[in-house]
Design a protein around this motif. Structure first.
Motif, PDB file in Angstrom:
ATOM      1  N   VAL A   5       0.857  -1.181   0.000  1.00 48.40           N
ATOM      2  CA  VAL A   5       0.000   0.000   0.000  1.00 48.40           C
ATOM      3  C   VAL A   5       0.887   1.222   0.000  1.00 48.40           C
ATOM      4  CG1 VAL A   5      -1.793   1.242   1.260  1.00 48.40           C
ATOM      5  CG2 VAL A   5      -1.757  -1.258   1.290  1.00 48.40           C
ATOM      6  N   LEU A   6       0.566   2.180  -0.864  1.00 47.86           N
ATOM      7  CA  LEU A   6       1.335   3.419  -0.921  1.00 47.86           C
ATOM      8  C   LEU A   6       0.909   4.359   0.195  1.00 47.86           C
ATOM      9  CD1 LEU A   6       1.273   4.186  -4.751  1.00 47.86           C
ATOM     10  CD2 LEU A   6       3.181   3.296  -3.421  1.00 47.86           C
ATOM     11  N   ASP A   7       1.877   5.018   0.803  1.00 42.70           N
ATOM     12  CA  ASP A   7       1.560   6.069   1.759  1.00 42.70           C
ATOM     13  C   ASP A   7       1.453   7.385   0.982  1.00 42.70           C
ATOM     14  OD1 ASP A   7       4.190   6.702   1.132  1.00 42.70           O
ATOM     15  OD2 ASP A   7       4.978   6.237   3.122  1.00 42.70           O
ATOM     16  N   ARG A   8       1.199   8.481   1.685  1.00 46.99           N
ATOM     17  CA  ARG A   8       1.030   9.782   1.008  1.00 46.99           C
ATOM     18  C   ARG A   8       2.249  10.155   0.174  1.00 46.99           C
ATOM     19  NH1 ARG A   8      -3.104  13.410   2.793  1.00 46.99           N
ATOM     20  NH2 ARG A   8      -4.293  12.497   4.493  1.00 46.99           N
ATOM     21  N   GLU A   9       3.422   9.898   0.709  1.00 42.03           N
ATOM     22  CA  GLU A   9       4.654  10.220  -0.023  1.00 42.03           C
ATOM     23  C   GLU A   9       4.763   9.375  -1.295  1.00 42.03           C
ATOM     24  OE1 GLU A   9       9.334   9.489   0.687  1.00 42.03           O
ATOM     25  OE2 GLU A   9       8.273  10.487   2.338  1.00 42.03           O
ATOM     26  N   GLY A  10       4.436   8.115  -1.198  1.00 38.10           N
ATOM     27  CA  GLY A  10       4.482   7.234  -2.357  1.00 38.10           C
ATOM     28  C   GLY A  10       3.491   7.644  -3.429  1.00 38.10           C
ATOM     29  N   ILE A  11       2.299   8.036  -2.988  1.00 37.22           N
ATOM     30  CA  ILE A  11       1.276   8.505  -3.935  1.00 37.22           C
ATOM     31  C   ILE A  11       1.753   9.784  -4.619  1.00 37.22           C
ATOM     32  CG2 ILE A  11      -1.044   9.491  -4.101  1.00 37.22           C
ATOM     33  CD1 ILE A  11      -1.852   7.480  -1.871  1.00 37.22           C
ATOM     34  N   ALA A  12       2.315  10.703  -3.856  1.00 35.17           N
ATOM     35  CA  ALA A  12       2.814  11.961  -4.427  1.00 35.17           C
ATOM     36  C   ALA A  12       3.898  11.694  -5.470  1.00 35.17           C
ATOM     37  CB  ALA A  12       3.347  12.874  -3.329  1.00 35.17           C
ATOM     38  N   ARG A  13       4.803  10.752  -5.179  1.00 39.65           N
ATOM     39  CA  ARG A  13       5.851  10.407  -6.142  1.00 39.65           C
ATOM     40  C   ARG A  13       5.267   9.769  -7.398  1.00 39.65           C
ATOM     41  NH1 ARG A  13       8.672   7.904  -1.770  1.00 39.65           N
ATOM     42  NH2 ARG A  13       8.476   5.957  -2.916  1.00 39.65           N
ATOM     43  N   LEU A  14       4.277   8.906  -7.215  1.00 36.27           N
ATOM     44  CA  LEU A  14       3.636   8.258  -8.356  1.00 36.27           C
ATOM     45  C   LEU A  14       2.960   9.283  -9.262  1.00 36.27           C
ATOM     46  CD1 LEU A  14       2.749   5.609  -9.773  1.00 36.27           C
ATOM     47  CD2 LEU A  14       0.730   5.645  -8.292  1.00 36.27           C
ATOM     48  N   VAL A  15       2.184  10.180  -8.677  1.00 37.61           N
ATOM     49  CA  VAL A  15       1.484  11.206  -9.455  1.00 37.61           C
ATOM     50  C   VAL A  15       2.490  12.149 -10.119  1.00 37.61           C
ATOM     51  CG1 VAL A  15      -0.095  13.173  -9.297  1.00 37.61           C
ATOM     52  CG2 VAL A  15      -0.648  11.031  -8.131  1.00 37.61           C
ATOM     53  N   ALA A  16       3.562  12.506  -9.422  1.00 36.12           N
ATOM     54  CA  ALA A  16       4.583  13.393  -9.992  1.00 36.12           C
ATOM     55  C   ALA A  16       5.296  12.752 -11.176  1.00 36.12           C
ATOM     56  CB  ALA A  16       5.598  13.777  -8.918  1.00 36.12           C
ATOM     57  N   ALA A  17       5.311  11.429 -11.234  1.00 38.33           N
ATOM     58  CA  ALA A  17       5.980  10.725 -12.329  1.00 38.33           C
ATOM     59  C   ALA A  17       5.130  10.664 -13.599  1.00 38.33           C
ATOM     60  CB  ALA A  17       6.354   9.317 -11.895  1.00 38.33           C
TER      61      ALA A  17
END
Length: 91
Positions: A5-17
């Motif tokens: 499960v992605l945390d907020r930081e992981g989600i932010a990195r995914l969306v930024a990519a």
């Protein structure tokens, strides 16, 4: 295998990519609104209620090897109104 499960930081990195606005929108619909792939594909402009910050999930689309594209109700079997963040609505 363990669930990932992605945390907020992981989600932010995914969306930024995301390479463009289209990819960003698809990713945000999945991670922020919790939509499945077929539900995202089934969205149409009338289903996007930016003033209400809602997505209306009326249908899901999937590919069937024997008949091609199939449009049906979402997996839950009912129309859903899903909240989206202010940032998602602005984007």
């Amino acid at each position: 295998p363990a669930d990932r499960v992605l945390d907020r930081e992981g989600i932010a990195r995914l969306v930024a990519a995301a390479r463009d606005v289209r990819q960003e929108t698809i990713l945000r619909a999945a991670v922020e609104a919790g939509l499945r792939r077929g539900e995202i594909v089934g969205l149409a402009w009338p289903d996007v209620r930016l003033d209400e910050r809602r997505l209306v999930v009326r249908q899901a689309v999937h590919q069937d090897a024997t008949v091609g594209k199939v449009v049906r109700r979402p997996k839950s079997g009912r129309i859903a109104r899903v909240a989206i963040s202010e940032g998602f609505a602005e984007a």
